[in-house]
Scaffold this active site. Structure first.
Site, PDB file in Angstrom:
ATOM      1  N   CYS A   1      41.273  44.020  45.417  1.00 44.44           N
ATOM      2  CA  CYS A   1      41.100  43.934  46.867  1.00 44.44           C
ATOM      3  C   CYS A   1      42.467  44.100  47.523  1.00 44.44           C
ATOM      4  O   CYS A   1      43.474  43.605  47.029  1.00 44.44           O
ATOM      5  CB  CYS A   1      40.427  42.628  47.279  1.00 44.44           C
ATOM      6  N   GLU A   2      42.472  44.816  48.630  1.00 48.25           N
ATOM      7  CA  GLU A   2      43.758  45.111  49.263  1.00 48.25           C
ATOM      8  C   GLU A   2      44.306  43.916  50.052  1.00 48.25           C
ATOM      9  O   GLU A   2      45.451  43.948  50.479  1.00 48.25           O
ATOM     10  CB  GLU A   2      43.641  46.331  50.176  1.00 48.25           C
ATOM     11  N   HIS A   3      43.514  42.892  50.232  1.00 46.10           N
ATOM     12  CA  HIS A   3      43.988  41.725  50.985  1.00 46.10           C
ATOM     13  C   HIS A   3      44.753  40.747  50.110  1.00 46.10           C
ATOM     14  O   HIS A   3      45.681  40.097  50.577  1.00 46.10           O
ATOM     15  CB  HIS A   3      42.813  41.007  51.652  1.00 46.10           C
ATOM     16  N   HIS A   4      44.336  40.603  48.857  1.00 50.23           N
ATOM     17  CA  HIS A   4      44.978  39.627  47.967  1.00 50.23           C
ATOM     18  C   HIS A   4      45.512  40.254  46.686  1.00 50.23           C
ATOM     19  O   HIS A   4      46.165  39.576  45.898  1.00 50.23           O
ATOM     20  CB  HIS A   4      43.978  38.523  47.593  1.00 50.23           C
TER      21      HIS A   4
ATOM     22  N   GLN B   1      35.568  46.646  49.383  1.00 49.41           N
ATOM     23  CA  GLN B   1      34.330  47.154  48.783  1.00 49.41           C
ATOM     24  C   GLN B   1      33.594  48.118  49.711  1.00 49.41           C
ATOM     25  O   GLN B   1      33.052  49.140  49.262  1.00 49.41           O
ATOM     26  CB  GLN B   1      33.432  45.957  48.422  1.00 49.41           C
TER      27      GLN B   1
ATOM     28  N   HIS C   1      34.052  39.005  43.706  1.00 45.11           N
ATOM     29  CA  HIS C   1      35.424  39.056  44.218  1.00 45.11           C
ATOM     30  C   HIS C   1      36.206  37.835  43.749  1.00 45.11           C
ATOM     31  O   HIS C   1      35.916  36.709  44.157  1.00 45.11           O
ATOM     32  CB  HIS C   1      35.409  39.113  45.748  1.00 45.11           C
TER      33      HIS C   1
ATOM     34  N   CYS D   1      39.123  36.998  44.525  1.00 43.65           N
ATOM     35  CA  CYS D   1      39.899  36.367  45.598  1.00 43.65           C
ATOM     36  C   CYS D   1      39.083  35.299  46.306  1.00 43.65           C
ATOM     37  O   CYS D   1      39.630  34.347  46.858  1.00 43.65           O
ATOM     38  CB  CYS D   1      40.428  37.409  46.584  1.00 43.65           C
TER      39      CYS D   1
END
Ligand SMILES: [Zn+2]
Length: 198
Positions: free
Chosen positions: A88-91, A129, A157, A159
Site C-alpha cells: 500500500c502506498e500509504h504505509h 487497491q 491489508h 496496514c
C-alpha cells in the site's frame, strides 16, 4: 537451481543509496545497525524493496501485445484466483490476495498467463487497491479492445490488520468494469463463476 534475489543484477548505485537510508532508519528506530544480526539487513531490505517495486520498469501493455491473437471466440474468458502481493502506498506495508479478470473478446484474445503477468506488474508498484483494479481493467481494455472487461480484487491489508484498525481477516473487495459488464446479468455470470469451487 533456486533463483534468489541475490542473483539479480541490481543497479549498484541505487542499492548503495537505499542501503545508506535503511541503515539510518535502523538507527532512528533505536537499533544498532552494527550488531551482527543487522549488518546485512540494509542491503537485504534495499534489494527486497527493489524486487517488490520492480513493476515500475515494466510495460504491461507490451506484455499483452506480445501475445495478442486474432480469434473469433466471443464468449467470456475468465482468469480467476490470480495470487498477488502488493504494497500500500500509504504505509508501504503489504496487501495481498486474489485478482479475478474476465473479458469478452472482440476479435482478439491474449495468452491467459499474460493476464496474470499484467496483475503481477501493477501489483509490484506502490498501490491502492482501487487504483490497481482500475489500471488492470484499463490496460486490458486499451490493448485488446474487448466488448467488455471486469476485474475483481479481494485483498487483506496488513496496514490495517497489524495496526488493529480492522478486524483480523477482513477482506476488502474492489471491482471495476467496462462495456458489456455494465449489464448486471453479465456481471452476475462472472461473479457466479468466480464464487464456484470455494
Ligand atoms: Zn496502508
Amino acid at each position: 537451481m533456486m533463483m534468489t534475489t541475490d542473483m539479480i543484477n541490481w543497479p549498484e548505485e541505487k542499492v548503495q543509496k537505499l542501503m545508506g537510508h535503511y541503515k539510518e532508519i535502523l538507527s532512528l528506530l533505536g537499533e544498532d545497525p552494527e550488531r551482527e544480526g543487522l549488518l546485512k539487513t540494509p542491503e537485504r531490505v534495499a534489494k527486497a524493496m527493489l524486487t517488490l517495486t520492480r513493476g515500475y520498469d515494466m510495460d504491461p501493455k507490451a506484455v499483452l501485445n506480445s501475445a495478442k491473437f486474432q480469434e473469433e471466440y466471443s464468449q467470456m474468458v475468465i482468469v480467476k484466483d490470480i495470487d498477488f502481493f502488493s504494497l500500500c502506498e500509504h504505509h508501504m506495508l503489504p496487501f495481498y490476495g486474489k485478482a479475478h479478470v474476465a473479458y469478452i473478446p472482440n476479435g482478439y484474445i491474449t495468452g491467459l498467463s499474460k493476464i496474470a503477468r499484467v496483475v503481477d506488474i501493477f501489483s509490484h508498484r506502490l498501490q491502492v487497491q482501487e487504483r490497481m483494479t482500475l489500471q488492470i481493467k484499463e490496460c486490458i481494455q486499451e490493448t485488446l479492445n474487448p466488448l467488455g472487461v471486469m476485474v475483481v480484487v479481494e485483498a487483506k491489508h496488513m496496514c490495517m490488520q497489524m495496526r488493529g484498525v480492522e478486524k483480523q481477516n477482513s477482506i476488502t473487495t474492489t471491482s471495476d468494469f467496462t462495456g458489456a459488464f455494465n449489464q448486471a446479468k453479465t456481471r452476475e455470470e462472472f461473479m457466479n463463476l468466480i464464487r464456484n469451487n470455494r
